[in-house]
Design an enzyme around this catalytic site. Structure first.
Site, mmCIF file in Angstrom:
data_model
loop_
_atom_site.group_PDB
_atom_site.id
_atom_site.type_symbol
_atom_site.label_atom_id
_atom_site.label_comp_id
_atom_site.label_asym_id
_atom_site.label_seq_id
_atom_site.Cartn_x
_atom_site.Cartn_y
_atom_site.Cartn_z
ATOM 1 N N ASP A 323 0.724 -1.229 0.000
ATOM 2 C CA ASP A 323 -0.118 -0.590 0.065
ATOM 3 C C ASP A 323 0.738 1.099 -0.396
ATOM 4 O O ASP A 323 2.118 1.577 0.625
ATOM 5 C CB ASP A 323 -0.361 -0.128 1.348
ATOM 6 C CG ASP A 323 -0.278 0.045 2.422
ATOM 7 O OD1 ASP A 323 1.025 -0.633 2.717
ATOM 8 O OD2 ASP A 323 -0.491 0.842 2.956
ATOM 9 N N GLU A 324 0.089 2.699 -0.335
ATOM 10 C CA GLU A 324 0.576 4.146 -1.158
ATOM 11 C C GLU A 324 2.500 3.882 -1.183
ATOM 12 O O GLU A 324 2.846 4.050 0.218
ATOM 13 C CB GLU A 324 0.595 4.843 0.905
ATOM 14 C CG GLU A 324 -1.216 4.174 1.303
ATOM 15 C CD GLU A 324 -1.050 5.300 3.149
ATOM 16 O OE1 GLU A 324 -1.848 5.260 2.548
ATOM 17 O OE2 GLU A 324 -0.501 4.271 4.126
ATOM 18 N N SER A 325 2.614 3.575 -1.446
ATOM 19 C CA SER A 325 4.305 3.228 -2.191
ATOM 20 C C SER A 325 4.316 4.343 -2.689
ATOM 21 O O SER A 325 5.102 4.516 -3.773
ATOM 22 C CB SER A 325 4.777 2.282 -3.137
ATOM 23 O OG SER A 325 4.309 1.220 -1.774
ATOM 24 N N LEU A 326 3.878 4.841 -2.300
ATOM 25 C CA LEU A 326 4.739 6.578 -3.100
ATOM 26 C C LEU A 326 5.692 6.979 -3.720
ATOM 27 O O LEU A 326 5.985 8.141 -4.301
ATOM 28 C CB LEU A 326 3.419 7.445 -1.870
ATOM 29 C CG LEU A 326 2.135 7.571 -1.702
ATOM 30 C CD1 LEU A 326 1.623 8.911 -0.862
ATOM 31 C CD2 LEU A 326 1.143 7.209 -3.094
#
Ligand code: ACM
Length: 510
Positions: A323-326
């Site tokens: 998740d949320e591997s921005l």
């Protein structure tokens, strides 16, 4: 006439039978959570006495295990002894455990009549779920000061979904083995059968990896707000897994990659693209960390971590986050998930990941955990995966109840007790139906909570609602009747000193 019945009674005492007064009972009004599929009352009472005999086939390990658990719980709750396969049948009331065929492993039936309680299931997990219903019956009878009998009738029950989970984030704030065990006890009482542990994040690494000791020695020291983290040794983790397993709860370990990895990046310079260790992090931002796809050592690291954890995890799933591997570019992200799923497969586990992982070449045995993006969830289905429902707007236990409630965040929604209960996983997302869903999981992120009392404030009583969504039939679920049962469970939680959130919208009993 009175004298005659007294005489009869006296005679019956002499001949060792019973002479209880007639009691009218109502099994159907019993406030079970999750509500059972079928409850039919017959209006009488099974009297609880010393030396009730529990009959079971001692050659059958499942039954033996069940009998020992039932004996210990029965004696603790009732203060009456329960004898195992001894005594003279016609002298005592009896409980019987019988193996029978059911379609589902966790299905069970409890028949209570005046002289006997008969519990049927096809597997140890089914017997265990039956025992949790008996446990609730005993606890409520005790609370109403009526613990000399149980109401007669039949309970027939089976779960809607095979996966009913709770996730606990032990990374943002660390929770001790004892605290996690206390949570497991409560999950078990409500028939939840998976505990997903979020074991790594930016703020702390929480599980010993023998081949990479700095992960915990250094990366385990921090948590949100300061430097008082902690971690589980592998022995402690094994103990937790066994404790859960004893309650038919499967632990799902999560190592979140490629983002949410600052604690690892702070522990080993070689995991960073620039070769320098990151600083430990104690804030609550997300999306700033990433493993380095170009460093070969990264995949050796992942192989070691997944190998060591898989070796001490009996359950079928390994959760790889995602998740949320921005801070990871899209191409690299796909490489990460593809390679990591191969490692998970190599060590004999099935991949579970947050819904973003569907952008990679996920395999059909993957489970995508829907939390935010409906297109991701339906995308996962198109690749043959199944979905675990954890919509942040309905099922995140860390969302505040309302703007006045103490702990939690509200970036997804405020989630009142009613909102948390009043939704149907099979109808929430267009294109996702019951057949695509393995179950429901309620995640508890721990940015704002750091001890069991704070955990309890967010988890209870909402967790009971998710337990019912996961277990009971949709057509049985209705807010008004649920609220009535929930009020009784408020008394039950009080009796266990669980500090649940006393929503002002619910007329709790004093
Ligand atoms: C998530 O809440 N970042 C899965």
């Amino acid at each position: 006439m009175k004298q005659f019945s007294f005489l009869l009674c006296l005679l019956s005492v002499i001949f060792f039978t019973h002479c209880e007064q007639q009691i009218e009972t109502h099994l159907e009004q019993f406030p079970l959570i999750p509500i059972a599929n079928v409850m039919e009352e017959t209006g009488s009472a099974f009297f609880i006495k010393d030396n009730t005999v529990l009959y079971f086939d001692e050659q059958d390990e499942d039954l033996k295990r069940t009998a020992i658990k039932l004996k210990s719980n029965w004696e603790a709750q009732t203060n009456n002894s329960l004898l195992l396969n001894e005594g003279i049948p016609f002298l005592h009331s009896k409980i019987e455990l019988i193996k029978s065929d059911f379609d589902q492993e966790e299905a069970y039936e409890i028949n209570i009549d005046k002289k006997a309680i008969v519990i049927r299931a096809s597997a140890a997990s089914g017997f265990y779920r039956a025992l949790t219903s008996v446990d609730q019956l005993l606890r409520f009878q005790k609370l109403s000061s009526n613990l000399n009998f149980l109401p007669t009738g039949v309970i027939r029950d089976a779960p809607k979904y095979s996966y009913r989970g709770a996730m606990l984030d032990v990374s943002r704030h660390f929770f001790t083995v004892e605290e996690v065990k206390q949570y497991i006890d409560l999950l078990a009482l409500y028939k939840i059968n998976h505990l997903h542990l979020h074991l790594s994040d930016d703020q702390g690494w929480r599980i010993e990896i023998k081949s990479w000791p700095n992960l915990t020695e250094y990366g385990g020291r921090s948590e949100v707000g300061g430097m008082t983290g902690g971690f589980y040794t592998q022995e402690e983790y094994k103990d937790l897994v066994a404790y859960a397993q004893d309650r038919f709860i499967t632990v799902v370990p999560e190592i979140d990659i490629p983002g949410h990895t600052n604690a690892a990046l702070a522990s080993y310079p070689e995991l960073n693209c620039n070769g320098k260790t990151a600083e430990l992090y104690t804030g609550i931002e997300v999306g700033f960390s990433t493993l380095c796809v170009d460093n070969e050592i990264t995949f050796q690291f992942l192989d070691d971590v997944i190998r060591e954890i898989s070796a001490i995890t009996p359950g079928e799933y390994f959760h790889i986050g995602g998740d949320e591997s921005l801070s990871t570019n899209e191409e690299d992200y796909i490489v990460f998930i593809n390679k990591t799923q191969d490692i998970v497969e190599k060590y004999g586990k099935n991949v579970m990941g947050w819904d973003e992982i569907q952008s990679s070449n996920i395999k059909p045995n993957t489970v995508a955990q829907y939390w935010a993006d409906a297109d991701n969830a339906t995308g996962a289905l198109k690749k043959g995966a199944k979905v675990l429902m954890s919509p942040a707007k309905y099922a995140y236990l860390d969302m505040q109840y309302d703007s006045l409630s103490t702990y939690g965040l509200h970036w997804a929604s405020y989630i009142s007790i009613k909102r948390g209960y009043d939704w149907n996983p099979d109808e929430l997302v267009e294109g996702i139906t019951g057949e695509n869903i393995i179950g429901v999981e309620a995640p508890l992120w721990s940015e704002t909570i750091s001890n069991f009392e704070e955990l309890s404030y967010l988890a209870f009583p909402r967790l009971l609602g998710y337990a019912e969504i996961g277990w009971s039939k949709t057509e049985q679920r209705e807010w008004d009747t649920y609220q009535k049962r929930l009020i009784e469970h408020g008394v039950l939680l009080d009796s266990m000193s669980i500090k649940y959130y006393h929503s002002p919208n619910i007329p709790w009993k004093k």
